[in-house]
Enzyme design. Structure first.
Site, PDB file in Angstrom:
ATOM      1  N   GLY A   1      26.058  -8.027 -30.557  1.00 28.86           N
ATOM      2  CA  GLY A   1      25.841  -7.032 -29.521  1.00 28.86           C
ATOM      3  C   GLY A   1      24.533  -6.304 -29.776  1.00 28.86           C
TER       4      GLY A   1
ATOM      5  CD  GLN B   1      21.632  -1.467 -32.054  1.00 31.96           C
ATOM      6  OE1 GLN B   1      22.217  -2.074 -31.164  1.00 31.96           O
ATOM      7  NE2 GLN B   1      21.771  -1.768 -33.331  1.00 31.96           N
TER       8      GLN B   1
ATOM      9  CB  CYS C   1      25.248  -1.430 -37.229  1.00 30.00           C
ATOM     10  SG  CYS C   1      24.208  -0.725 -35.936  1.00 30.00           S
ATOM     11  CG  LEU C   2      21.849  -6.375 -35.296  1.00 24.30           C
ATOM     12  CD1 LEU C   2      21.381  -6.876 -33.930  1.00 24.30           C
ATOM     13  CD2 LEU C   2      21.632  -7.441 -36.364  1.00 24.30           C
TER      14      LEU C   2
ATOM     15  CG  HIS D   1      29.061  -1.117 -32.755  1.00 21.95           C
ATOM     16  ND1 HIS D   1      29.243  -1.050 -34.119  1.00 21.95           N
ATOM     17  CD2 HIS D   1      27.720  -1.246 -32.584  1.00 21.95           C
ATOM     18  CE1 HIS D   1      28.058  -1.119 -34.735  1.00 21.95           C
ATOM     19  NE2 HIS D   1      27.121  -1.241 -33.819  1.00 21.95           N
ATOM     20  CD  GLU D   2      26.479  -3.109 -29.362  1.00 18.71           C
ATOM     21  OE1 GLU D   2      25.506  -2.337 -29.520  1.00 18.71           O
ATOM     22  OE2 GLU D   2      26.823  -3.922 -30.230  1.00 18.71           O
TER      23      GLU D   2
ATOM     24  CG  HIS E   1      24.265   1.677 -31.022  1.00 15.09           C
ATOM     25  ND1 HIS E   1      23.677   2.244 -32.130  1.00 15.09           N
ATOM     26  CD2 HIS E   1      24.788   0.504 -31.446  1.00 15.09           C
ATOM     27  CE1 HIS E   1      23.844   1.440 -33.184  1.00 15.09           C
ATOM     28  NE2 HIS E   1      24.523   0.378 -32.797  1.00 15.09           N
TER      29      HIS E   1
HETATM   30  O1  GNR Z   1      25.981  -7.872 -34.882  1.00 15.03           O
HETATM   31  C1  GNR Z   1      26.828  -6.992 -34.913  1.00 15.03           C
HETATM   32  N1  GNR Z   1      28.029  -7.260 -35.465  1.00 15.03           N
HETATM   33  C2  GNR Z   1      29.118  -6.432 -35.355  1.00 15.03           C
HETATM   34  C3  GNR Z   1      30.209  -6.701 -36.156  1.00 15.03           C
HETATM   35  C4  GNR Z   1      31.336  -5.930 -36.069  1.00 15.03           C
HETATM   36  C5  GNR Z   1      31.381  -4.890 -35.173  1.00 15.03           C
HETATM   37  C6  GNR Z   1      30.292  -4.587 -34.376  1.00 15.03           C
HETATM   38  C7  GNR Z   1      29.176  -5.356 -34.463  1.00 15.03           C
HETATM   39  S1  GNR Z   1      27.825  -5.006 -33.450  1.00 15.03           S
HETATM   40  C8  GNR Z   1      26.519  -5.647 -34.402  1.00 15.03           C
HETATM   41  C9  GNR Z   1      25.221  -5.604 -33.646  1.00 15.03           C
HETATM   42  C10 GNR Z   1      24.833  -4.158 -33.418  1.00 15.03           C
HETATM   43  O2  GNR Z   1      24.384  -3.440 -34.263  1.00 15.03           O
HETATM   44  N2  GNR Z   1      25.055  -3.687 -32.241  1.00 15.03           N
HETATM   45  O3  GNR Z   1      24.807  -2.396 -31.987  1.00 15.03           O
HETATM   46 NI    NI Z   2      25.016  -1.349 -33.878  1.00 11.37          NI
END
Ligand code: GNR
Ligand code: NI
Length: 169
Positions: free
Chosen positions: A46, A51, A91-92, A133-134, A137
């Site tokens: 995601g 980001q 999270c990236l 999660h997104e 952000h």
């Molecule tokens: O790549 C991602 N993997 C992930 C794994 C478990 C729960 C959420 C994520 S999202 C993350 C990419 C990211 O940072 N999205 O904001």
């Molecule tokens: Ni993230």
């Protein structure tokens, strides 16, 4: 298409609240295409516009095995939440850091697609985790905000240590 740079914690720009998209134009389509390229290129499931330092309510996701089910949601809103689940998140913007987070098991989300058409999606399990999660952000929130202060400081110290050890870091 082009790959975009991903902001990393503790960049204060990750705390920005995204504004709704108003114009469903070519610029938006380009942003979504670039976000998919960035997400796939980073092996992410995601990515939120926040980001990549674009403070508009745009998120992309693809939780499929084949990396062939792209989902783009514009101006997403949660209509209903149900149940709970614990999932190990990454999270990236926090490379190499993982932690268990509790979130709703199912979410019903109203959004627009890239053409501006209203869509309602009901998701559960890992894809529901990803969308929540997104959406965090887009509100300036990150997954470590849910952790206890002790757990959070432990993980952030680990992040610092990894950065110091990284080649060229
Ligand atoms: O790549 C991602 N993997 C992930 C794994 C478990 C729960 C959420 C994520 S999202 C993350 C990419 C990211 O940072 N999205 O904001
Ligand atoms: Ni993230």
């Amino acid at each position: 298409m082009s790959k975009l740079a991903i902001l990393e914690f503790p960049d204060p720009r990750l705390r920005t609240r995204a504004a709704p998209v108003e114009h469903f134009d070519a610029e938006l389509k380009q942003l979504v295409a670039d976000m998919f390229e960035t997400m796939y290129g980073a092996d992410g499931v995601g990515l939120a516009a926040t980001q990549v330092n674009v403070h508009r309510q745009v998120l992309v996701a693809d939780m499929s095995e084949g990396r062939n089910e792209p989902l783009a949601l514009i101006n997403p809103e949660i209509l209903e939440k149900d149940g709970s689940q614990v999932y190990q998140e990454g999270c990236l913007s926090f490379p190499g850091i993982y932690a268990d987070v509790t979130r709703a098991l199912k979410v019903k989300v109203k959004a627009r697609d890239v053409e501006g058409r209203e869509i309602v999606v009901e998701v559960e399990g890992p894809l529901a985790v990803c969308i929540q999660h997104e959406m965090d952000h887009l509100a300036g929130k990150v997954f470590v905000d849910y952790l206890s202060p002790l757990k959070r400081s432990m993980l952030l110290k680990r992040l610092e240590k990894q950065r110091k050890q990284a080649v060229g870091g």
